[in-house]
Write an enzyme that holds these catalytic residues in place. Sequence first.
Site, PDB file in Angstrom:
ATOM      1  N   THR A  25      57.809  38.890  34.237  1.00  0.00           N
ATOM      2  CA  THR A  25      57.160  37.637  34.664  1.00  0.00           C
ATOM      3  C   THR A  25      57.468  37.379  36.137  1.00  0.00           C
ATOM      4  OG1 THR A  25      57.169  36.635  32.484  1.00  0.00           O
ATOM      5  CG2 THR A  25      57.213  35.125  34.331  1.00  0.00           C
ATOM      6  N   HIS A 174      52.218  42.111  22.898  1.00  0.00           N
ATOM      7  CA  HIS A 174      53.590  41.599  23.033  1.00  0.00           C
ATOM      8  C   HIS A 174      54.008  40.938  21.721  1.00  0.00           C
ATOM      9  CE1 HIS A 174      57.237  40.061  24.476  1.00  0.00           C
ATOM     10  NE2 HIS A 174      56.854  39.379  25.537  1.00  0.00           N
ATOM     11  N   ASN A 177      60.518  39.160  21.999  1.00  0.00           N
ATOM     12  CA  ASN A 177      61.112  38.120  22.856  1.00  0.00           C
ATOM     13  C   ASN A 177      60.875  36.681  22.409  1.00  0.00           C
ATOM     14  OD1 ASN A 177      62.208  40.119  24.337  1.00  0.00           O
ATOM     15  ND2 ASN A 177      60.798  39.996  26.056  1.00  0.00           N
ATOM     16  N   TYR A 179      58.262  35.168  21.253  1.00  0.00           N
ATOM     17  CA  TYR A 179      56.949  34.548  21.444  1.00  0.00           C
ATOM     18  C   TYR A 179      56.147  34.603  20.126  1.00  0.00           C
ATOM     19  CZ  TYR A 179      58.563  34.349  26.194  1.00  0.00           C
ATOM     20  OH  TYR A 179      59.314  34.055  27.291  1.00  0.00           O
ATOM     21  N   ASN A 234      64.885  32.829  23.542  1.00  0.00           N
ATOM     22  CA  ASN A 234      63.953  31.849  22.966  1.00  0.00           C
ATOM     23  C   ASN A 234      64.357  31.395  21.568  1.00  0.00           C
ATOM     24  OD1 ASN A 234      62.266  31.557  25.213  1.00  0.00           O
ATOM     25  ND2 ASN A 234      61.112  33.409  24.692  1.00  0.00           N
TER      26      ASN A 234
END
Length: 359
Positions: A25, A174, A177, A179, A234
Amino acid sequence: MTDLFSPIKLGDIALSNRIVMSSLTRNRAGAGNAPTDLVAEYYGQRSSAGLILTEASPICPEGHGYPRTPGIHSREQIEGWKKVTKAVHDAGGKIAIQLWHVGRISHPDLQPNGALPVAPSAIRPEGQAITYSGMKDYVTPRALETIEIKALAGTYAKAAENAMEAGFDGIEVHAGNGYLLDQFLRSSTNRRTDEYGGSRENRARFLLEVLDSVCSKIGNGKVGIRLSPVTVFNDISDEDPQGTFEYVVNEINRFDLAFLDLLQGTGGAPQDQWLPFDYDRLRAIYKGNLILNNGYDYDSAAREVASGKADAIAFGRLLLANPDLVERFRRGASLNAPDYERLYSGEEKGYTDYPFLAA
Ligand code: PHB
């Protein structure tokens, strides 16, 4: 002996070496969250890597959770990405886009009409979102309706189709992580009672539907996947990561994907802090090409490829700071250090101004 400089084909994508740029990112998107000329310059500089995986790129407006992350859902964004793929291809490189939906890792400030972020279940993550007006506590997300989940698999396929129009060599789904897709996979974030929650078979269902949808649209040889079985990033965890991810990898074998990009431990964390997990067992189960990721240097990467533990290695920080990392590895040259103050801001500073080796 296989070394980092030997070519490899990952599905339809032919790489000139096994040095892959990890998704990072960087928050430099322009108006409308579209990639700019500067973004194209940044990726173009790194095109000697065998394959670039772009920064995570939202598939729809609801998929955004951070400022200035480039999406792949609007006309403006597709046109912006065309500049990026052209810069990389003109320099002889290959590039795949990481398709992203953040799920609950967002904030109403970053959502269309100030709506609640969506997730498998209404469970608030610990921590704070980065918004355009500073850090704000995460909120309790809205649990997706069953019918919305089915539609979202189509949204991934549309984004994959957009990626093809933008000139990408492939896409990476993805699913790591913490998400959205990972929120479905892992038990701490998925308390659903429909066919998308409960057993590991049900928790994996959405991901498998997304892969099915994306592969039908653009072809399995252009599709890879990111998994991170034990990341704690996260605020996520699983009661049985080994069982969950052995099941997932067994199931994804049937798609004959271009690659599995496996993040070991937690991104950026040193190995002695990784939660226990038997990656060799996943390697044994997975039938396709495996990219390993997290904290490798030249020697450790070369060892994994030579021993067959991995087919390629992804580098994040090293490629961020060394656009010519491949040449530096070849020459055994010294490496630039990342400018950690400017990872997520600074426009061209700490982005496109890292020095190349003198010719
Ligand atoms: C981040 O923006 O911090 C980020 C995005 C995607 C990841 C990991 C971290 O997979």
